[in-house]
Design a protein around this motif. Sequence first.
Motif, PDB file in Angstrom:
ATOM      1  N   LEU A  57       1.236  -0.955   0.169  1.00 24.66           N
ATOM      2  CA  LEU A  57      -0.084   0.017   0.053  1.00 24.66           C
ATOM      3  C   LEU A  57       0.537   1.370  -0.157  1.00 24.66           C
ATOM      4  O   LEU A  57       0.278   2.202   0.033  1.00 24.66           O
ATOM      5  CB  LEU A  57      -0.617  -0.272   1.480  1.00 24.66           C
ATOM      6  N   GLN A  58       2.155   1.094  -0.090  1.00 26.11           N
ATOM      7  CA  GLN A  58       3.146   1.871  -0.252  1.00 26.11           C
ATOM      8  C   GLN A  58       4.046   1.816  -0.718  1.00 26.11           C
ATOM      9  O   GLN A  58       4.580   0.304  -0.883  1.00 26.11           O
ATOM     10  CB  GLN A  58       3.406   2.566   1.283  1.00 26.11           C
ATOM     11  N   ASP A  59       5.284   2.747  -1.380  1.00 23.54           N
ATOM     12  CA  ASP A  59       6.165   2.915  -1.734  1.00 23.54           C
ATOM     13  C   ASP A  59       7.301   2.863  -0.968  1.00 23.54           C
ATOM     14  O   ASP A  59       7.731   3.288   0.222  1.00 23.54           O
ATOM     15  CB  ASP A  59       6.573   4.272  -2.519  1.00 23.54           C
ATOM     16  N   SER A  60       8.131   1.784  -1.467  1.00 25.38           N
ATOM     17  CA  SER A  60       9.122   1.578  -0.634  1.00 25.38           C
ATOM     18  C   SER A  60      10.465   2.195  -1.217  1.00 25.38           C
ATOM     19  O   SER A  60      10.374   2.365  -2.132  1.00 25.38           O
ATOM     20  CB  SER A  60       9.946  -0.052  -0.714  1.00 25.38           C
ATOM     21  N   ASP A 602       5.220  -0.037   5.474  1.00 22.37           N
ATOM     22  CA  ASP A 602       5.445  -1.912   5.441  1.00 22.37           C
ATOM     23  C   ASP A 602       3.908  -2.196   4.902  1.00 22.37           C
ATOM     24  O   ASP A 602       3.295  -3.767   5.454  1.00 22.37           O
ATOM     25  CB  ASP A 602       6.002  -2.941   6.255  1.00 22.37           C
ATOM     26  N   ASN A 603       2.593  -1.167   5.123  1.00 23.02           N
ATOM     27  CA  ASN A 603       1.279  -1.023   4.918  1.00 23.02           C
ATOM     28  C   ASN A 603       0.943  -2.057   4.259  1.00 23.02           C
ATOM     29  O   ASN A 603       1.883  -1.591   2.465  1.00 23.02           O
ATOM     30  CB  ASN A 603       0.491   0.238   4.702  1.00 23.02           C
ATOM     31  N   GLN A 604       0.432  -2.794   3.976  1.00 23.49           N
ATOM     32  CA  GLN A 604      -0.125  -3.458   2.807  1.00 23.49           C
ATOM     33  C   GLN A 604      -1.481  -4.354   2.857  1.00 23.49           C
ATOM     34  O   GLN A 604      -1.936  -4.569   4.170  1.00 23.49           O
ATOM     35  CB  GLN A 604       0.860  -5.189   2.268  1.00 23.49           C
ATOM     36  N   LEU A 605      -1.851  -4.823   1.450  1.00 22.35           N
ATOM     37  CA  LEU A 605      -3.392  -5.855   1.851  1.00 22.35           C
ATOM     38  C   LEU A 605      -3.351  -7.170   1.248  1.00 22.35           C
ATOM     39  O   LEU A 605      -1.698  -7.556   0.759  1.00 22.35           O
ATOM     40  CB  LEU A 605      -4.698  -4.956   0.618  1.00 22.35           C
ATOM     41  N   VAL A 606      -3.358  -7.968   1.888  1.00 23.80           N
ATOM     42  CA  VAL A 606      -3.724  -9.537   2.205  1.00 23.80           C
ATOM     43  C   VAL A 606      -4.674 -10.507   2.126  1.00 23.80           C
ATOM     44  O   VAL A 606      -5.525 -10.119   2.078  1.00 23.80           O
ATOM     45  CB  VAL A 606      -2.574 -10.094   3.587  1.00 23.80           C
ATOM     46  N   PHE A 607      -4.664 -11.262   1.011  1.00 20.30           N
ATOM     47  CA  PHE A 607      -5.851 -11.547   0.387  1.00 20.30           C
ATOM     48  C   PHE A 607      -5.321 -13.410   0.342  1.00 20.30           C
ATOM     49  O   PHE A 607      -4.598 -13.945   0.262  1.00 20.30           O
ATOM     50  CB  PHE A 607      -6.122 -11.391  -1.318  1.00 20.30           C
ATOM     51  N   LYS A 608      -6.311 -14.339   1.062  1.00 19.97           N
ATOM     52  CA  LYS A 608      -5.892 -15.653   1.274  1.00 19.97           C
ATOM     53  C   LYS A 608      -7.729 -16.271   0.591  1.00 19.97           C
ATOM     54  O   LYS A 608      -8.278 -16.059   1.122  1.00 19.97           O
ATOM     55  CB  LYS A 608      -5.654 -16.081   2.819  1.00 19.97           C
ATOM     56  N   LEU A 609      -7.088 -17.040   0.031  1.00 21.65           N
ATOM     57  CA  LEU A 609      -8.541 -18.002  -0.452  1.00 21.65           C
ATOM     58  C   LEU A 609      -8.082 -19.118  -0.515  1.00 21.65           C
ATOM     59  O   LEU A 609      -7.395 -19.874  -0.713  1.00 21.65           O
ATOM     60  CB  LEU A 609      -8.101 -17.488  -1.982  1.00 21.65           C
ATOM     61  N   THR A 610      -8.692 -20.197   0.731  1.00 21.96           N
ATOM     62  CA  THR A 610      -8.780 -21.132   0.707  1.00 21.96           C
ATOM     63  C   THR A 610      -9.710 -22.294   0.367  1.00 21.96           C
ATOM     64  O   THR A 610     -11.163 -22.284   0.378  1.00 21.96           O
ATOM     65  CB  THR A 610      -8.242 -21.331   2.229  1.00 21.96           C
TER      66      THR A 610
END
Length: 613
Positions: A57-60, A602-610
């Motif tokens: 979600l942010q530039d490194s 380090d902000n981020q989105l996380v997707f988990k498909l199970t």
Amino acid sequence: MKNNTSIKKVGGFLLGFGGLMAAASPTFAADFDYGLDDSFFKISYNGYVRTTVGVLLQDSKETAADDKWRMSQARATVNVDWDIKTGPLNWRVVTRVEEEYKTDYLEDLSERMDKQYAVLNGVTPGFDDLDNRGTYGRYGTEGSFMDQYETTDEIMDIVREIYFDWQITDRLFARIGRQQLVWGESDFFQAMDVVHGYDFRQRLFYENNEEWRKPLFLFNFVYEVHEWDGMLNFYIRPGLDRAVDMGSNYNLEGGRWIPTPYRGVDFTQVTDAYNEDHNKGDWDDWTYGIRWNGRWGSAGYSFSYMKTFNPQPVINPNLNLNAGGTLEAFGAYYGVGDAEDPLGFRSIGNPVPGQFNMPVDQALQGYGDGYRGDKLLGEWLYPEIDVFGFTINYFSMAMDSTLSAEVAFIPNKPYNYGQLKSDLPGWGGIKEKDTLNVMLRIDKEFKWQEILGTHRPSLSSIQLFDTWIINRKKSDEIVEFASFGEEKSEHTVYLTLFTLLNYTRDTINPSLVVGTDLTNGGGFVIPAVEFVWGNDWRLKVEADLWWNDGDRKKVCGKAENNASDPSAVGDLGVSGCSKAVGDDLLGVRENNASFMDWFARDNQLVFKLTRQF
């Protein structure tokens, strides 16, 4: 344009792997009975197929590209648990296969590591040619960067656990084999749950502990003492495990979860990771533990002792650097090894008089005499420690809550210290200090059905965790982790809160996790929601968000200013600071960043498909 491409790749990975999971038959799970007697041999299995995608979600600042909306992780996992009955023995086999896609972001970090390798091996042009540094092809690092994420290369990586349960007598129970043994009550910050190491390279500490804990071969026994309303649990680890199974893993190779600004910095180029034969931490040594669990009225309690390995590695610096050794190419590029920085930072090559040049056994409390010396700067160790623990849990009718506490006393716990005004703070050596870890927790169900519209009571938990370094003195110069210069306080206190809501018969489940460092400031918040379709499908979407108090790792921080000319500050506008040499392939100088500051940006989105089966 690049961001749009990244978003398309995220969708493609989710849909493509989701199609693979959809192909799994709902009747995949099964039971099989063999033999004349059904109780003699029986097999059943279940598991899941999962894809995990992380989006920044942010530039490194460590890559040239705009990292916002780029994938930082694209991982596929197949996990199958087998239950097998063979006469009096009940077997458990946990198998897992994982594969990770090298995203564009990881490719950029890999290229940055190539630059580092080129510099350290003297294949770049002159020192003044900074613009072209590291652009002359790859020098051996291609292919190794992803090794830290490709964790199923060997058969024992695939077979995570394999053990059998044996009820020897009506009182004595044994579990023998490669397994997980959990002692303790805490969740985020482990006090007693240190029988095993953890693999923090994938997602740091957002996962379920069972997902990242590293199984070990144990002889694990439980003896029931009905007369005292308790049981005695004792285990032995006979040293049959592989070296890779020991200790906790961090991104020393330069991955997405090494603290900023070290993304793409391969510390194994200049350090040994790890010395498994050191006399302070030989992985072939047997470790063991004993624990008494009992009940006193309505309270449950335990007393325990274990001999294990320190959960976090410590750096054992190469003392030969001060006995005629040089850093030359390394020091010329990184500024580590020059005589003395005029702005108040002293390099490793010119230590504080009397600190780094004292006898080995005095400077490092016996660590230096076991130094293997394969790499330039030092080696990483997991020293053996003793842990004395106590836990208690009690349901309070008055508070309608479960109250828990955990205390772990660790005599002579190892810490890195010293060289606070160098490019590598904490590399002065290893110092042992008595330490007390204390955890307090309250678990309570809130009846929010009418207020929030949930369909049943909602579980919430508050946890307070304190690390107390007993008799810590300012002169100890202890740091949280080598290379980060903020001194560790006598008390480091974290507060976490967790709550879970359930809607439409547990098919929509929002959750919230919040944690903060009450000592140094900063924290994290993880809002998430899980969607459930039938008995098989799960989709979890979460945001991993950090905040800090402005002390994120930066040039110099609050270092003293010895510069005679304030104009030497340069274009950073920070008093007492100078711009680091080159493109900061080993980070920047500071002595002001603590744990929550390490993960700024380090902000981020996380997707988990199970897909469960």
